[in-house]
Design a protein around this motif. Sequence first.
Motif, PDB file in Angstrom:
ATOM      1  N   UNK A  98     -30.183 -24.811 -23.797  1.00 32.13           N
ATOM      2  CA  UNK A  98     -30.228 -24.147 -22.573  1.00 32.13           C
ATOM      3  C   UNK A  98     -30.194 -24.562 -21.298  1.00 32.13           C
ATOM      4  N   UNK A  99     -30.380 -25.723 -21.194  1.00 31.50           N
ATOM      5  CA  UNK A  99     -30.068 -27.151 -20.119  1.00 31.50           C
ATOM      6  C   UNK A  99     -28.639 -27.020 -19.999  1.00 31.50           C
ATOM      7  N   UNK A 100     -27.713 -26.712 -20.928  1.00 32.15           N
ATOM      8  CA  UNK A 100     -26.720 -26.372 -20.918  1.00 32.15           C
ATOM      9  C   UNK A 100     -25.783 -25.282 -20.022  1.00 32.15           C
ATOM     10  N   UNK A 101     -26.395 -24.494 -19.947  1.00 28.79           N
ATOM     11  CA  UNK A 101     -26.258 -23.302 -19.166  1.00 28.79           C
ATOM     12  C   UNK A 101     -26.053 -23.568 -17.558  1.00 28.79           C
ATOM     13  N   UNK A 102     -24.808 -23.567 -17.113  1.00 31.58           N
ATOM     14  CA  UNK A 102     -24.925 -23.859 -15.637  1.00 31.58           C
ATOM     15  C   UNK A 102     -23.464 -23.332 -14.631  1.00 31.58           C
ATOM     16  N   UNK A 103     -23.570 -22.377 -14.878  1.00 30.49           N
ATOM     17  CA  UNK A 103     -22.303 -21.181 -13.983  1.00 30.49           C
ATOM     18  C   UNK A 103     -21.586 -22.008 -12.704  1.00 30.49           C
ATOM     19  N   UNK A 104     -20.536 -21.425 -12.867  1.00 27.95           N
ATOM     20  CA  UNK A 104     -19.645 -22.467 -11.673  1.00 27.95           C
ATOM     21  C   UNK A 104     -19.257 -20.381 -11.156  1.00 27.95           C
ATOM     22  N   UNK A 105     -20.362 -20.176 -10.206  1.00 24.56           N
ATOM     23  CA  UNK A 105     -20.244 -18.882  -9.274  1.00 24.56           C
ATOM     24  C   UNK A 105     -19.444 -19.206  -8.337  1.00 24.56           C
ATOM     25  N   UNK A 106     -18.069 -17.606  -8.410  1.00 26.70           N
ATOM     26  CA  UNK A 106     -17.000 -18.360  -7.048  1.00 26.70           C
ATOM     27  C   UNK A 106     -18.544 -17.510  -5.875  1.00 26.70           C
ATOM     28  N   UNK A 107     -17.416 -18.695  -4.420  1.00 23.81           N
ATOM     29  CA  UNK A 107     -17.776 -18.589  -3.226  1.00 23.81           C
ATOM     30  C   UNK A 107     -17.612 -17.488  -2.779  1.00 23.81           C
ATOM     31  N   UNK A 108     -18.966 -16.553  -1.876  1.00 26.51           N
ATOM     32  CA  UNK A 108     -18.641 -15.444  -1.835  1.00 26.51           C
ATOM     33  C   UNK A 108     -17.641 -15.176  -0.275  1.00 26.51           C
ATOM     34  N   UNK A 109     -17.770 -16.000   0.243  1.00 25.56           N
ATOM     35  CA  UNK A 109     -17.458 -16.983   1.283  1.00 25.56           C
ATOM     36  C   UNK A 109     -16.106 -16.847   1.432  1.00 25.56           C
ATOM     37  N   UNK A 110     -15.059 -17.243   0.124  1.00 22.35           N
ATOM     38  CA  UNK A 110     -14.383 -17.357  -0.397  1.00 22.35           C
ATOM     39  C   UNK A 110     -13.496 -16.475  -0.373  1.00 22.35           C
ATOM     40  N   UNK A 111     -11.875 -16.118   0.827  1.00 28.83           N
ATOM     41  CA  UNK A 111     -11.470 -14.866   0.967  1.00 28.83           C
ATOM     42  C   UNK A 111      -9.615 -14.849   0.073  1.00 28.83           C
ATOM     43  N   UNK A 112     -10.095 -15.943  -0.439  1.00 33.45           N
ATOM     44  CA  UNK A 112      -8.255 -16.015  -1.341  1.00 33.45           C
ATOM     45  C   UNK A 112      -8.737 -15.556  -2.581  1.00 33.45           C
ATOM     46  N   UNK A 113     -10.332 -15.425  -3.256  1.00 33.93           N
ATOM     47  CA  UNK A 113     -10.753 -14.553  -4.612  1.00 33.93           C
ATOM     48  C   UNK A 113     -10.378 -13.156  -4.439  1.00 33.93           C
ATOM     49  N   UNK A 114      -9.573 -12.587  -5.273  1.00 36.78           N
ATOM     50  CA  UNK A 114      -9.120 -11.055  -5.546  1.00 36.78           C
ATOM     51  C   UNK A 114     -10.640 -10.825  -5.450  1.00 36.78           C
ATOM     52  N   UNK A 115     -10.980  -8.995  -4.826  1.00 42.09           N
ATOM     53  CA  UNK A 115     -12.062  -8.561  -5.200  1.00 42.09           C
ATOM     54  C   UNK A 115     -12.251  -8.851  -6.941  1.00 42.09           C
ATOM     55  N   UNK A 116     -11.460  -7.630  -7.506  1.00 38.06           N
ATOM     56  CA  UNK A 116     -11.629  -8.058  -9.014  1.00 38.06           C
ATOM     57  C   UNK A 116     -12.214  -8.936  -9.305  1.00 38.06           C
ATOM     58  N   UNK A 117     -11.327 -10.153  -9.167  1.00 34.58           N
ATOM     59  CA  UNK A 117     -11.819 -11.639  -9.843  1.00 34.58           C
ATOM     60  C   UNK A 117     -12.802 -11.697  -9.602  1.00 34.58           C
ATOM     61  N   UNK A 118     -13.306 -11.352  -8.167  1.00 28.53           N
ATOM     62  CA  UNK A 118     -14.486 -11.698  -7.753  1.00 28.53           C
ATOM     63  C   UNK A 118     -15.773 -10.930  -9.094  1.00 28.53           C
ATOM     64  N   UNK A 119     -15.548  -9.647  -8.720  1.00 29.19           N
ATOM     65  CA  UNK A 119     -16.402  -8.912  -9.531  1.00 29.19           C
ATOM     66  C   UNK A 119     -16.034  -9.459 -11.394  1.00 29.19           C
ATOM     67  N   UNK A 120     -15.051  -9.302 -11.216  1.00 26.19           N
ATOM     68  CA  UNK A 120     -15.180 -10.322 -13.006  1.00 26.19           C
ATOM     69  C   UNK A 120     -16.280 -11.347 -13.704  1.00 26.19           C
ATOM     70  N   UNK A 121     -15.787 -12.452 -12.817  1.00 28.72           N
ATOM     71  CA  UNK A 121     -16.453 -13.240 -12.757  1.00 28.72           C
ATOM     72  C   UNK A 121     -17.709 -13.472 -12.987  1.00 28.72           C
ATOM     73  N   UNK A 122     -18.559 -12.733 -11.811  1.00 25.36           N
ATOM     74  CA  UNK A 122     -20.249 -12.923 -11.835  1.00 25.36           C
ATOM     75  C   UNK A 122     -20.365 -11.344 -12.977  1.00 25.36           C
ATOM     76  N   UNK A 123     -19.272 -10.651 -13.608  1.00 23.28           N
ATOM     77  CA  UNK A 123     -19.534  -9.996 -14.739  1.00 23.28           C
ATOM     78  C   UNK A 123     -20.341 -10.566 -16.044  1.00 23.28           C
ATOM     79  N   UNK A 124     -19.049 -11.578 -16.274  1.00 21.30           N
ATOM     80  CA  UNK A 124     -19.174 -12.305 -17.137  1.00 21.30           C
ATOM     81  C   UNK A 124     -20.519 -13.329 -17.254  1.00 21.30           C
TER      82      UNK A 124
END
Length: 342
Positions: A18-44
Amino acid sequence: MPEYSLSQEDLASALEGISDINFQLPDPEDEQIPDDQFQEQLDTAWQVCDRFDLLTEIWRGRILRAIRDREKKRGEGRGSGFLNWLKDREISKSQAYSLIELANSADTLLEEGKLDPNAIRNFSKRAFVETAKSSPEVQQMVTEAAQKGDRITRREVRQLTDEWTAMSSDLVPEEVKAKVADRTLPSRYLTPLVKELGKLPESHVSFLQEEVAEEPTVDKLKQATSDARNLAKYLHAAAQVQAINQSSIDVELALEDALRVGCLNTASDLVKQASQLEQTIAKFFTTWKRLGSLADRLYVDTGASTPHLRSLLSCIERLSGEVIEVSLDDEGQQIVRLRILS
């Protein structure tokens, strides 16, 4: 029922995982990340949480079942020990039995060989519950998809359930089922058709069945579904219209005329509006009577010492009297006058 054992070493290992679960979530304010990539990372990340939640709930159910069954076997306390255990952990009785049901469903699927233990991770929690409640045929289709590695959500389970229900329904002609079986006709058009046909008398069902059997195409299925929906509306509304029920008109023959000349939708809307108008008039009369009663009571309870209240009653007279006046526009150019006759 499968045997499960858990040692202190197993517990330590599980907690370490359980302690190994540590997601690197994308920064919601980072406009360099495309919307589809942002959604895909969160969905995963969400899917991982969903799968972990499902496995946790199944094991919670097994734990609760073990506590309940032990107390049943010992016959002590009449269930008080089990209830106290729930109380100490702030778990309601209904929640506990819901978890036990989930665990029972999981173990049943595993015992019957319908599901590989590793395939459980491909389910969302809600999808697994839906699968457990489904018919054996649907369970088979869903678990086969899960064991292939497909992601199973409640949407997929419901879609397969609807498709199985439609394909096994006597309301669907064999010609249409054959087209669906050989993949020349999408199965998703059958579910709404079956749903609407189920609301109709057999005589109207057979007419529409013949139509789609002669021409089993997507357009014909859509048209038959629309016709079935309008037929149901027509029959429901016609049964509620007093003007129709108090006459000698044959509603079924009128319906056949509308079908023959292709104006079923208009005929359906006609009787629906007639039904709504009668209901509106009945409600209007009740409201008018209530308004008059309140005005009379207020007139009796007041006198010359309440001139403003008397002015209010005078204004209301145009609505509470035998002749009612209502303006349809702000300028008062269009006025509707209604006279109530006893």
